[in-house]
Design an enzyme around this catalytic site. Structure first.
Site, PDB file in Angstrom:
ATOM      1  N   GLU A 283       0.828  -1.210   0.000  1.00  0.00           N
ATOM      2  CA  GLU A 283       0.000   0.000   0.000  1.00  0.00           C
ATOM      3  C   GLU A 283       0.861   1.259   0.000  1.00  0.00           C
ATOM      4  O   GLU A 283       0.443   2.306  -0.486  1.00  0.00           O
ATOM      5  CB  GLU A 283      -0.902   0.008   1.246  1.00  0.00           C
ATOM      6  CG  GLU A 283      -2.363  -0.052   0.896  1.00  0.00           C
ATOM      7  CD  GLU A 283      -3.281  -0.073   2.104  1.00  0.00           C
ATOM      8  OE1 GLU A 283      -4.269  -0.799   2.030  1.00  0.00           O
ATOM      9  OE2 GLU A 283      -3.034   0.620   3.110  1.00  0.00           O
ATOM     10  N   HIS A 304       8.116 -26.642  -1.731  1.00  0.00           N
ATOM     11  CA  HIS A 304       7.455 -27.781  -2.377  1.00  0.00           C
ATOM     12  C   HIS A 304       6.296 -27.329  -3.254  1.00  0.00           C
ATOM     13  O   HIS A 304       5.509 -28.147  -3.707  1.00  0.00           O
ATOM     14  CB  HIS A 304       6.987 -28.777  -1.306  1.00  0.00           C
ATOM     15  CG  HIS A 304       8.138 -29.352  -0.538  1.00  0.00           C
ATOM     16  ND1 HIS A 304       8.652 -30.609  -0.755  1.00  0.00           N
ATOM     17  CD2 HIS A 304       8.916 -28.803   0.433  1.00  0.00           C
ATOM     18  CE1 HIS A 304       9.681 -30.818   0.046  1.00  0.00           C
ATOM     19  NE2 HIS A 304       9.861 -29.738   0.782  1.00  0.00           N
ATOM     20  N   LYS A 419     -14.311   0.307  -3.696  1.00  0.00           N
ATOM     21  CA  LYS A 419     -15.390   0.675  -2.774  1.00  0.00           C
ATOM     22  C   LYS A 419     -16.492   1.432  -3.511  1.00  0.00           C
ATOM     23  O   LYS A 419     -17.675   1.176  -3.301  1.00  0.00           O
ATOM     24  CB  LYS A 419     -14.857   1.546  -1.634  1.00  0.00           C
ATOM     25  CG  LYS A 419     -13.919   0.818  -0.689  1.00  0.00           C
ATOM     26  CD  LYS A 419     -13.511   1.722   0.456  1.00  0.00           C
ATOM     27  CE  LYS A 419     -12.397   1.098   1.263  1.00  0.00           C
ATOM     28  NZ  LYS A 419     -11.789   2.029   2.205  1.00  0.00           N
TER      29      LYS A 419
HETATM   30  O1  PA5 Z   1      -3.904   1.051   5.555  1.00  0.00           O
HETATM   31  C1  PA5 Z   1      -5.043   1.428   5.381  1.00  0.00           C
HETATM   32  O2  PA5 Z   1      -5.325   2.605   5.429  1.00  0.00           O
HETATM   33  C2  PA5 Z   1      -6.181   0.436   5.140  1.00  0.00           C
HETATM   34  O3  PA5 Z   1      -5.770  -0.852   4.999  1.00  0.00           O
HETATM   35  C3  PA5 Z   1      -7.104   0.521   6.331  1.00  0.00           C
HETATM   36  O4  PA5 Z   1      -6.393   0.161   7.472  1.00  0.00           O
HETATM   37  C4  PA5 Z   1      -8.299  -0.382   6.173  1.00  0.00           C
HETATM   38  O5  PA5 Z   1      -8.976  -0.076   4.997  1.00  0.00           O
HETATM   39  C5  PA5 Z   1      -9.238  -0.224   7.354  1.00  0.00           C
HETATM   40  O6  PA5 Z   1      -9.657   1.095   7.467  1.00  0.00           O
HETATM   41  P1  PA5 Z   1     -10.396   1.611   8.749  1.00  0.00           P
HETATM   42  O7  PA5 Z   1      -9.493   1.472   9.908  1.00  0.00           O
HETATM   43  O8  PA5 Z   1     -10.746   3.028   8.452  1.00  0.00           O
HETATM   44  O9  PA5 Z   1     -11.640   0.752   8.923  1.00  0.00           O
END
Ligand code: PA5
Length: 445
Positions: A283, A304, A419
């Protein structure tokens, strides 16, 4: 301290490393002066939660209360709001922690998918057990977590009544906004804060990770102290330190066309640390059509399955082996067998740890001969202090590597795309416009 070894890599030379001197100096400046892209998300750098702080005292008191009044803690969260906690618990307490009779509460993770089967399975495990719930969401609106929480809140209220349920539900969320915060205030849940200046994937050393870990019996003091020690080591070092070397080597490998990094562990308990690392690096760097694709494997199991590809397949990857240097004092020894039908008597008295080490070295050399480079990250091993050091090492390496790459390591604009489509297809108010076009496109699938 965490160390990084790359001298055995065929494809990386000192001149490759030195060519990055200027970019590394700039990345270091961004981190130290908080002057790079995403600089308002650098709260993790100095660790928002400190062992001597008030928030930490509250986290520990809450964990203690849950340990006393609950047999099960269900943690609701997704992405950065669950991976770190699960990784820490599974690595330090084993993935079997819920079955082992340690006296620690069982900890289950929900709200990280839309699987009704998984939710039902966990609810059936709750029968005749005392349950608490920790719902974790920074935005307070993430659909996977919100769906699970609505169902589990109803479960808690119908089982305990609204008043008692409110004492057993803990919300970890933004300090000032969001639907979860409003509900928590209305119902009187105890709340913990995900600081504004910490993104989800950098949040494991806040209440997000610390509360579930403390409930599971992890020594969170040691976890934090390890992270602080690693922080100090990096911030007190010059540019020539193992963490920065790792960040540079990642970029060198990408330059050489190695588009995938395989994080390798020889310990199955490390599997969720691999999941956590994939989110952290994926990310942070996978944007603007740039970045290494982070993957993780557990050897020798995956030798394996994927081993054939790594040895002989398309030359698209390098390996980063995470190696615990402290031997496991409880590693089983191979007994002598008079019949020796399996031919293993040459290993009599050897521990499984020692056999694993030889498998690792043998594999590293074979992969090198096959053209796959392997770097090594050495850290202490299966204790909370060493894990805290390793977590911080990855945080800092991720920031520096991302800055060298030329991206903002702290945003995640691409996560929103799915989303929007999902909301339109589900009929969420405000997303009506896109729905018809999506339905047309779906017809072509
Ligand atoms: O790193 C990130 O921002 C995402 O992976 C969030 O952690 C994830 O989408 C969860 O978001 P939230 O804590 O707002 O529910």
């Amino acid at each position: 301290m965490v160390n990084f070894k790359y001298k055995q890599m065929n494809s990386v030379s000192e001149s490759d490393i030195n060519a990055y001197a200027e970019k590394l100096a700039l990345a270091d400046k961004y981190l130290r002066e908080k002057s790079g892209a995403g600089n308002d998300f650098l709260g993790w750098r100095d660790l928002n939660v400190r062992p001597e702080g008030e928030e930490y005292a509250r986290i520990k008191a809450c964990a203690q209360r849950i340990r006393e009044n609950s047999d099960i803690l269900i943690v609701i969260g997704i992405g950065g709001s669950y991976l770190g906690a699960r990784a820490v618990i599974e690595y330090l307490k084993t993935p079997y922690h819920n079955q082992l009779k340690t006296g620690d509460p069982e900890v289950y993770f929900l709200g990280n998918s839309f699987s009704g089967g998984e939710l039902n399975a966990v609810l059936s495990l709750c029968e005749n057990k005392r349950v608490s719930l920790n719902v974790i969401s920074k935005s307070g609106t993430t659909t996977e977590s919100a769906v699970a929480f609505r169902i589990l809140r109803e479960y808690m209220e119908s089982r305990y009544g609204r008043e008692e349920a409110a004492k057993r539900i803990i919300a970890t969320t933004d300090a000032n906004r969001g639907a979860l915060l409003s509900l928590a205030k209305q119902e009187g849940y105890e709340c913990f804060v995900i600081p504004d200046d910490v993104g989800g994937r950098f949040s494991v050393l806040t209440a997000v990770g610390l509360l579930p870990a403390a409930v599971a019996g992890v020594d969170t003091d040691a976890l934090l102290n390890g992270a602080i020690a690693q922080r100090d080591a990096i911030m007190n070092a010059g540019l020539d330190n193992p963490c920065y070397k790792y960040a540079v080597v990642r970029n060198v490998m990408l330059d050489k066309g190695k588009t995938n990094e395989l994080l390798v562990s020889y310990d199955p308990d490390f599997r969720f640390m691999g999941e956590w690392y994939k989110q952290l690096l994926g990310e942070s760097e996978g944007k603007d059509k740039k970045g290494l694709f982070p993957a993780s494997v557990t050897y020798s199991s995956d030798l394996h399955s994927l081993g054939q590809f790594v040895q002989d397949g398309s030359p698209i990857m390098f390996e980063t082996i995470v190696r615990a240097t402290n031997p496991d004092p409880n590693s089983p020894k191979l007994p002598f067998d008079t019949a020796n039908g399996d031919g293993l008597n040459f290993l009599t008295g050897a521990t499984m740890d020692e056999i694993n080490e030889k498998a690792m070295m043998g594999t590293l050399l074979a992969h090198r001969d096959g053209g796959t480079d392997s770097a090594i990250i050495d850290f202490g091993g299966k204790d909370a202090y060493s894990l805290g050091e390793l977590i911080y090492f990855f945080f800092a390496a991720c920031a520096i590597s991302g800055y060298i790459l030329g991206v903002n390591p702290f945003d995640q604009p691409g996560v929103e795309a799915y989303k929007k489509n999902m909301f339109a297809l589900l009929g969420k108010p405000g997303y009506e416009d896109g729905k018809e076009a999506l339905l047309e496109k779906i017809k072509t699938i």
